[in-house]
Scaffold this motif. Structure first.
Motif, mmCIF file in Angstrom:
data_model
loop_
_atom_site.group_PDB
_atom_site.id
_atom_site.type_symbol
_atom_site.label_atom_id
_atom_site.label_comp_id
_atom_site.label_asym_id
_atom_site.label_seq_id
_atom_site.Cartn_x
_atom_site.Cartn_y
_atom_site.Cartn_z
ATOM 1 N N CYS A 183 0.785 -1.146 0.132
ATOM 2 C CA CYS A 183 0.023 0.099 0.064
ATOM 3 C C CYS A 183 0.925 1.345 -0.053
ATOM 4 O O CYS A 183 1.389 1.671 1.032
ATOM 5 N N PRO A 184 1.372 1.675 -1.131
ATOM 6 C CA PRO A 184 0.635 1.536 -2.589
ATOM 7 C C PRO A 184 1.239 0.033 -2.960
ATOM 8 O O PRO A 184 2.677 0.047 -2.660
ATOM 9 N N THR A 225 -4.414 -8.900 -1.424
ATOM 10 C CA THR A 225 -4.585 -7.769 -0.468
ATOM 11 C C THR A 225 -6.051 -7.637 -0.401
ATOM 12 O O THR A 225 -6.742 -8.702 -0.770
ATOM 13 N N PRO A 226 -6.529 -7.101 0.699
ATOM 14 C CA PRO A 226 -5.600 -6.162 1.419
ATOM 15 C C PRO A 226 -4.814 -7.035 2.479
ATOM 16 O O PRO A 226 -5.346 -7.902 3.030
ATOM 17 N N VAL A 249 -1.112 -2.832 6.887
ATOM 18 C CA VAL A 249 -0.068 -1.906 6.305
ATOM 19 C C VAL A 249 1.149 -1.817 7.608
ATOM 20 O O VAL A 249 0.832 -1.410 8.453
ATOM 21 N N ARG A 281 -5.355 4.555 6.116
ATOM 22 C CA ARG A 281 -4.651 5.219 4.979
ATOM 23 C C ARG A 281 -3.112 5.115 5.186
ATOM 24 O O ARG A 281 -2.595 5.503 6.272
ATOM 25 N N SER A 294 -4.051 1.893 -6.138
ATOM 26 C CA SER A 294 -3.282 1.127 -5.424
ATOM 27 C C SER A 294 -2.953 1.934 -4.114
ATOM 28 O O SER A 294 -2.679 1.025 -3.047
ATOM 29 N N LYS A 295 -2.954 2.991 -3.917
ATOM 30 C CA LYS A 295 -2.434 3.728 -2.839
ATOM 31 C C LYS A 295 -3.601 3.922 -1.731
ATOM 32 O O LYS A 295 -3.202 4.267 -0.531
ATOM 33 N N THR A 317 -6.367 0.184 -1.877
ATOM 34 C CA THR A 317 -6.146 -0.833 -2.849
ATOM 35 C C THR A 317 -7.621 -0.861 -3.542
ATOM 36 O O THR A 317 -8.375 -1.782 -3.262
#
Length: 530
Positions: A196-197, A287-288, A291, A375, A507-508, A511
């Protein structure tokens, strides 16, 4: 020598980067890091955080990921193991095929997880027998959590199917590409520096692995004719013998394989485009993930090519073998590991470990970890704050030492004129930016040994990250300092995702798989022959 910065207490001595190895890590990892001038972590003499790279074969605990420091890298991403078990991979690909259609996700043979899917398998088996007769389908049975070809069974009659653990049964690709009658597959190395991304690099060089006896559907129990695993074939009677068209042993490099294909006018560019698509689509199925900061994943993708030059995904390896069974292994894997370290993009500040440890002990750093729903900007904001704290805490005391380091580095460079890969990469990033057109004319994004004409053709057919104006959020280590975007090429690693700005944007921010799939569909349609 990658010895860059000074210590708090001994300011006139250059401090090397430090690696930490868990038990059973292949010896080649230690050899390569020592070759680069690194030193090994000594828990008796050093602080717990006084290392830059921690390499292990098994997954890290989440506490390790939560506690990672800005100057550190971990060689596993949280939960990346989810696609490296054969049954998990089959489930993920089946889910993606159901959600996005079979047009893109037709690169993996139909699979059944036994004993759960036994009734479904019997139905499919009966259907194939009715349509193809007794000479119909062949099947392969593999334990879901074993590697190196252990426990594999190839059969045609369901009466021969015997298992005592969870296995996966797939259609056996009975028309593989053969060279001089020998079956082969590809071991492709893939490095993901972020989920991520999503940021994916494939390695241009790799291993072509051969069976050591000629392919024969009349002898399904001959592992030396049907399996390409070196761990099996090195014990075969023909392994050390010269084999016409293949040579001794059981391996080629990708370079040699590409040259072989060109002799027969096979468009290897199209083949590698299809393989790159398989890699991207497979990793999207993962994914996901949580992070996490400052980690990466080196996968080994096993790809089989059939006689129509269609690539098939066989499996994904969590710890691709880094042992050295032959000289070709040494040629490929040693350079691979050097380029992995280059990809981690260590900077001079990463050697100032003690100054940053002091800042952390003073409570001036946030945890660089978040759950999958958060995020990535929160993570990178914490990192930048941490780096600012480290710079403030060390600026006044470290400046004289850094000037001393610069002088010593200059002397060291004169004594050792050979540049490291890291220094070459920094020079490349700091050179004036040239136009996209000029860069495309000078670049070889795929294929070792391409002529200038072939390189131009490659650049025309494959969109490269340089052709787009990326606006990346700051990330821990896998972007360039100059333009804050993924580094398009490091050694033999080539960035294959993101391949345009729309894919990057999708993607960032959590996703957006649906939008990424749309971009891949557009890319695939452009790659199809007119």
């Amino acid at each position: 020598m990658e010895m860059m910065a000074s210590d708090d207490d001994t300011r006139d001595i250059l401090r090397p980067l430090v690696f930490r190895l868990h038990e059973n890590v292949p010896a080649l990892v230690r050899e390569v890091l020592l070759e680069r001038g690194w030193t090994e972590f000594d828990k008796k003499e050093q602080d717990d955080a006084d290392w830059n790279l921690y390499w292990r074969n098994s997954p890290f605990c989440m506490t390790d990921h939560r506690g990672v420091k800005p100057w550190q890298r971990l060689n596993h991403y949280p939960e990346a193991i989810r696609i490296t078990r054969k049954d998990f991979l089959a489930r993920h690909l089946k889910r993606m095929k159901g959600a996005f259609g079979s047009t893109l996700y037709e690169f993996s043979p139909v699979a059944f997880i036994m004993p759960k899917d036994y009734v479904k398998f019997v139905a499919e088996y009966s259907k194939e027998r009715q349509s193809g007769g007794r000479s119909g389908c062949y099947w392969i049975c593999k334990p879901v959590d074993l590697s190196r070809g252990r426990g594999i069974l190839i059969f045609q009659d369901i009466k021969d199917l015997v298992y005592d653990c969870t296995v996966i049964v797939q259609k056996y690709i009975s028309n593989p590409l053969l060279i001089s009658g020998y079956k082969l597959d590809l071991r492709l190395y893939v490095c993901v520096t972020s989920f991520c991304p999503l940021t994916i690099y494939t390695y241009e060089e790799g291993l072509v692995r051969f069976a050591t006896e000629k392919f024969d559907l009349e002898s399904l129990d001959n592992v030396y004719a049907h399996l390409t695993n070196t761990s099996i074939n090195k014990y075969g009677a023909s392994y050390k013998k010269y084999k016409e068209g293949i040579g001794c042993g059981s391996k080629w490099t990708f370079s040699k394989f590409r040259s072989y294909l060109r002799i027969f006018d096979v468009d290897d560019v199209v083949l590698w485009q299809k393989i790159n698509n398989i890699v991207i689509l497979t990793l999207l199925a993962l994914t996901p993930l949580p992070v996490a900061s400052n980690c990466f994943e080196l996968f080994g993708f096993d790809i089989l090519i059939d006689d129509k030059f269609k690539p098939w995904l066989l499996e994904v390896n969590y710890n691709p073998a880094l042992c050295l069974d032959c000289s070709i292994d040494d040629t490929v894997k040693r350079k691979l590991l050097h380029d992995v370290v280059e990809l981690l993009n260590y900077k001079q500040i990463d050697t100032l470990r003690h100054n940053q440890v002091a800042g952390i002990k003073a409570g001036r750093r946030q945890v660089l970890w978040s759950t999958a729903g958060e995020r990535a900007t929160k993570e990178t904001s914490s990192l930048l704050n941490c780096q600012k704290v480290a710079k403030r805490s060390s600026a006044s005391s470290a400046q004289p030492a850094l000037r001393k380091v610069a002088a010593l580095t200059k002397k060291t460079t004169r004594a050792h004129p050979r540049k490291t890969l890291t220094s070459q990469l920094r020079e490349k990033m700091n050179t004036p930016k040239i136009s996209v057109k000029a860069e495309a004319e000078n670049k070889q994004p795929l294929g070792i040994g391409h002529s200038s004409r072939e390189s131009a053709r490659l650049c025309h057919q494959l969109p490269t990250p340089d052709a787009f104006n990326y606006k990346l959020i700051p990330c821990p280590y896998f972007i360039s300092d100059k333009d804050q975007r993924p580094i398009p090429r490091v050694g033999d690693f080539v960035l294959i995702f993101p391949f345009n700005e729309a894919a990057l944007k999708a993607s960032k921010d959590g996703t957006n798989i649906k939008n990424i799939i749309k971009e891949i569909s557009k890319l695939v349609s452009k790659q199809l022959p007119s």
